[in-house]
Scaffold this motif. Structure first.
Motif, short mmCIF file in Angstrom:
data_model
loop_
_atom_site.label_atom_id
_atom_site.label_comp_id
_atom_site.label_asym_id
_atom_site.label_seq_id
_atom_site.Cartn_x
_atom_site.Cartn_y
_atom_site.Cartn_z
N VAL A 674 59.57 60.70 61.77
CA VAL A 674 58.35 60.85 60.97
C VAL A 674 58.69 60.94 59.49
O VAL A 674 59.85 61.19 59.11
CB VAL A 674 57.56 62.12 61.38
N THR A 675 57.69 60.74 58.68
CA THR A 675 57.84 60.86 57.23
C THR A 675 57.21 62.16 56.78
O THR A 675 55.99 62.34 56.90
CB THR A 675 57.18 59.66 56.52
N PHE A 676 58.01 63.08 56.29
CA PHE A 676 57.52 64.35 55.77
C PHE A 676 57.66 64.35 54.25
O PHE A 676 58.50 63.63 53.69
CB PHE A 676 58.32 65.52 56.35
N PRO A 677 56.86 65.16 53.55
CA PRO A 677 56.98 65.22 52.08
C PRO A 677 58.31 65.82 51.66
O PRO A 677 58.82 66.75 52.28
CB PRO A 677 55.80 66.10 51.67
N ALA A 678 58.88 65.26 50.60
CA ALA A 678 60.14 65.77 50.06
C ALA A 678 59.90 66.70 48.87
O ALA A 678 60.82 67.38 48.41
CB ALA A 678 61.03 64.61 49.62
N GLY A 679 58.67 66.76 48.37
CA GLY A 679 58.34 67.63 47.25
C GLY A 679 56.86 67.58 46.97
O GLY A 679 56.08 66.96 47.71
N LYS A 680 56.45 68.24 45.88
CA LYS A 680 55.03 68.26 45.53
C LYS A 680 54.88 68.42 44.01
O LYS A 680 55.80 68.86 43.31
CB LYS A 680 54.32 69.39 46.26
N TYR A 681 53.71 68.04 43.54
CA TYR A 681 53.37 68.27 42.14
C TYR A 681 51.86 68.51 42.07
O TYR A 681 51.13 68.29 43.04
CB TYR A 681 53.79 67.10 41.25
N ARG A 682 51.41 68.98 40.92
CA ARG A 682 50.01 69.37 40.78
C ARG A 682 49.33 68.51 39.72
O ARG A 682 49.85 68.33 38.62
CB ARG A 682 49.93 70.85 40.40
N VAL A 683 48.16 67.96 40.05
CA VAL A 683 47.37 67.16 39.13
C VAL A 683 45.93 67.68 39.18
O VAL A 683 45.32 67.71 40.27
CB VAL A 683 47.41 65.66 39.51
N ASP A 684 45.40 68.07 38.02
CA ASP A 684 44.04 68.62 37.95
C ASP A 684 43.83 69.73 38.96
O ASP A 684 42.83 69.77 39.70
CB ASP A 684 43.00 67.50 38.16
N ASN A 685 44.83 70.59 39.04
CA ASN A 685 44.79 71.75 39.94
C ASN A 685 44.77 71.35 41.41
O ASN A 685 44.39 72.14 42.28
CB ASN A 685 43.58 72.64 39.64
N GLN A 686 45.15 70.11 41.71
CA GLN A 686 45.25 69.65 43.10
C GLN A 686 46.71 69.40 43.42
O GLN A 686 47.44 68.77 42.64
CB GLN A 686 44.45 68.36 43.30
N VAL A 687 47.14 69.85 44.62
CA VAL A 687 48.52 69.66 45.05
C VAL A 687 48.67 68.27 45.65
O VAL A 687 47.91 67.87 46.54
CB VAL A 687 48.94 70.73 46.08
N ILE A 688 49.63 67.52 45.12
CA ILE A 688 49.93 66.19 45.64
C ILE A 688 51.35 66.20 46.19
O ILE A 688 52.29 66.54 45.47
CB ILE A 688 49.81 65.11 44.54
N PHE A 689 51.50 65.85 47.46
CA PHE A 689 52.83 65.74 48.05
C PHE A 689 53.39 64.35 47.79
O PHE A 689 52.64 63.36 47.78
CB PHE A 689 52.77 65.99 49.56
#
Length: 771
Positions: A674-689
């Motif tokens: 499977v493909t799991f997220p390797a990290g995350k960042y935040r844009v307009d107070n929304q979490v993007i993996f």
């Protein structure tokens, strides 16, 4: 056509030299029901000479002039011998009686001698008796779940009737019911298969070098044949389970000459929902129904006509706001004709349809989405029993495909708007020929070829794309105009060498071509996944597979050990661009796809005990499946989603006495890639993996123990009944169905992995009867 004709031309000298003077032929049936018997054995006593009946019970055996004792036999039926004086061609139709003694076990295949000498690799044949004592989810016998306990055939996951064969994807399996293609073989989102065991006579699965008469898929063929109906007496059978009921009725139309069968099944989960006082629950829908029917007529000594059909439907609804329904419909008309003692003909007209409809009601705006794939198929096949050493099979078929990718109707209080995505049309033609040649007492050979021509047809627009997947040009075609034609030759060969009556080795090579592709970027599969045909951009998938096997019968055929290794390469494999959405830009769906190559290799072990009170098998598969597609994983090899290193199944059945049978199976396999997220960042107070390596992680390993018991109740000449008990997932393993990621409520800097499991313990009981 030239290749096939050359094949037949070069085969003729060997065939003609091998012809013998006289031929014995006929049809083998069950004396009790009149059903024709598939794979029944015809043997010359005290000799290795023999043959088996074909899919319609017909056999042909050529011998030198003389006196012979011929033995006819089939699984579960008594042996019948007949003395013949062969000085002319003879027609001998045989009806086999049921064995008078109680069977201690169900033999999975015919005698070990046949599996040792037959050059066909990777083939398994099952009858419905084999599924009877295997514990199943909700107590429903299921042929698809049974074959997934065999080596090289892997379950697509909990709650799914899909399966993977030797590294292929779920859509690379050709599933046929009385020769009609079944495009979605699941009910209730995969918890049941579409095949009602009461209506099924025979199941054959080819996971290796499938014969030349099969085509259109890369990995396997699942050929399912329906019962024909009892032409001697009327029978009624059925079962009542916790969530489903089924009923089967069959009998003669004209005794000994024609018969009918009707078999129906329905679940009633929706009826339990209606008992709830909560309106949010009692208005929901969740059920399926299906119907199998078949008629057959013996028109004369040389002609038989079959008409069979299947219709099934699933309905899933959430209140009055959402509804999803999907289903298959098939119809087959077949005419068998015996031209002579050596030439058998089958002509088939086949219809297949799969569609789904999504309904969304949101008050002021309502939506209906409809999608469909439909086939009309004409097939002609001949089997020529040229002599005692040669059996030639050749034919042709033509399939007209119609795909409706999606028709969206939007309705509001002021307007109705319909948006139809372009329909796609194509014609798939094939001619094929193969010969089974007994070169000597030790060497058996099957060789052949299949030539396919796939024509992409108008009406519609087709596209040219740049390397980024953007449409740079559009080409319009009129109705019936040929957009592109793909020609592919598919050679196939298999060889067996017999060291002695209990040991042989086999080798095979096969090329397969696939022109229909299932596209989905969901992780679990869905009834709304989209079938697309090859286009000017989507090329046919091509696979080349070589296999090598060792076969050994032990303790006078009480045990059977097989070891098969394979290596498969695949061209023009389809995967998705990162962030792809196959439901947008659907007329140019190629813009969401990437293409590359694949490889799969592995080794399979199967040890089976075929006799005695304790019977069953142990299977183990060690394998690897990978893809390499430019634009994915930095253009490096990556794990295919169906890649699993280890796959183990242990199946056992113990006949305690005439009343009680106990069974169990234990399953273990490596978790899916499977493909799991390797990290995350935040844009307009929304979490993007964000994601890096494709399929670079693993789901947790899966394992499960199922237990079953069958109690024979009344067993009389005219009536039998039984209770079947099962416990699915006996030790309560919470296997992961999905894993999702979210921010921790206590610490937003941390990410939580949330595992969802479908089942823990599931007990079930069903009552089955027959009279």
């Amino acid at each position: 056509m030239r290749s096939i004709l050359l094949f037949i031309f070069f085969s003729l000298p060997a065939i003609l030299l091998a012809q013998d003077k006289y031929t014995i032929s006929g049809t083998i049936t069950s004396a009790k029901t009149g059903e024709t018997l598939i794979g029944a054995s015809v043997r010359i006593k005290s000799s290795s000479t023999g043959t088996t009946s074909n899919e319609y019970g017909f056999y042909s055996l050529s011998l030198q002039k003389g006196s012979y004792t011929i033995e006819f036999s089939a699984i579960g039926l008594g042996l019948k011998s007949q003395q013949v004086e062969l000085n002319r061609n003879l027609t001998i139709n045989i009806s086999l009686e049921e064995e008078t003694r109680e069977l201690e076990t169900v033999v999975v295949k015919t005698t070990g001698r046949r599996s040792i000498t037959n050059p066909q690799m990777g083939m398994e044949r099952l009858t419905m008796a084999e599924t009877k004592n295997i514990p199943m989810l909700f107590g429903e016998r299921d042929v698809l779940k049974t074959i997934q306990l065999l080596p090289g055939i892997k379950s697509a996951g909990e709650g799914s009737s899909g399966f993977y064969v030797r590294g292929g994807a779920a859509d690379q399996n050709l599933i046929m019911l009385d020769e009609a293609t079944v495009y979605n073989a699941s009910h209730l989102l995969g918890f049941f298969s579409t095949f009602n065991s009461d209506a099924i006579k025979d199941v054959t699965v080819y996971k290796g070098g499938m014969p030349a008469q099969y085509g259109g898929r890369l990995s396997s063929v699942l050929d399912i044949r329906m019962n024909e109906g009892n032409n001697q007496d009327y029978d009624v059978s059925g079962g009542i389970g916790l969530i489903s009921t089924k009923l089967n009725v069959e009998g003669p139309i004209q005794k000994g000459k024609s018969s009918f069968l009707a078999s129906g099944r329905r679940t009633y989960v929706d009826m339990f929902l209606k008992l709830s006082k909560d309106s949010a629950i009692n208005k929901n829908q969740l059920y399926f129904y299906d119907l199998n029917t078949k008629l057959n007529y013996q028109l004369g000594k040389k002609d038989r006509l079959y008409l069979s059909g299947y219709f099934g439907r699933d309905k899933l609804g959430v209140g009055e706001t959402f509804a999803l329904q999907w289903g298959n419909g098939t119809g087959t008309v077949r005419w068998n004709h015996i031209f002579s003692s050596k030439l058998f003909s089958n002509t088939s007209f086949i219809y297949s349809n799969y569609d789904y409809k999504i309904t969304i009601r949101s008050g002021s705006n309502d939506f209906d989405i409809f999608s469909q794939i439909r086939d009309v198929n004409l097939k002609q096949e001949f089997q020529w029993y040229a002599g005692s050493r040669n059996t030639l099979r050749f034919g042709a078929n033509a399939i007209y495909h119609t795909i409706r990718p999606g028709e969206i109707t939007a309705t509001s209080t002021s307007y109705i708007n319909t948006s139809n995505r372009q329909r796609r049309y194509s014609m798939e033609n094939a001619i094929y020929a193969s010969n089974t040649f007994k070169a000597s007492d030790k060497v058996n050979l099957t060789y052949g070829a299949r030539l396919t021509g796939f024509s992409v047809l108008g009406k519609g627009d087709y596209f040219a794309l740049d390397t980024a997947g953007n449409v740079i040009d559009t080409f319009s075609y009129k109705s019936g105009e040929i957009v592109k034609t793909y020609l592919n030759l598919e050679p196939r060969v298999a060889l067996s060498y017999v060291f002695n009556p209990s040991v042989s080795i086999k080798a095979s090579y096969v090329r397969n071509v696939q022109n229909l592709h299932l596209v989905s970027n969901s992780t679990t599969g869905s009834p709304t996944d989209k079938w697309v045909a090859s286009t000017n951009i989507i090329k046919p998938e091509v696979s080349d597979q070589v296999s090598l096997g060792w076969y050994k019968n032990l303790s006078q055929n009480k045990y059977e050990l097989t070891v098969e290794a394979y290596y498969k390469t695949m061209q023009n494999q389809v995967d998705y661009r990162t962030g792809a959405n196959v439901f947008i830009n659907s007329d140019a769906i190629e813009s969401q796809l990437l293409f590359g190559k694949g490889r799969a290799y592995g080794i399979e072990w199967l040890l089976r005990k075929q006799t005695g009170k304790l019977s069953g098998w142990f299977s183990y598969t060690l394998s690897k499946t990978e893809r390499k597609i430019d634009g994915i994983n930095n253009n490096n090899w990556y794990n295919a989603r169906q890649d699993r290193t280890h796959d183990v199944a242990i199946v056992g059945s113990y006949q305690l006495n005439k009343k009680w049978n106990f069974s169990a199976n234990w399953i273990y396999y490596t978790g899916d890639a499977v493909t799991f997220p390797a990290g995350k960042y935040r844009v307009d107070n929304q979490v993007i993996f964000y994601y890096t390596e494709r399929n670079g992680y693993r789901m947790p390993s899966y394992h499960r123990l199922d237990l079953g018991a069958t109690l024979q109740l009344k067993k009389r000449k005219k009536y039998t009944s039984e209770l079947a008990f099962s416990l699915y997932n006996a030790y309560g393993r919470e296997n992961a169905y999905t894993i999702a990621f979210r921010e921790s409520k206590d610490d937003p800097q941390k990410t939580e992995a949330v595992r969802t499991a479908l089942f823990k313990y599931i007990p079930s009981v069903s009552y089955n009867f027959k009279f």
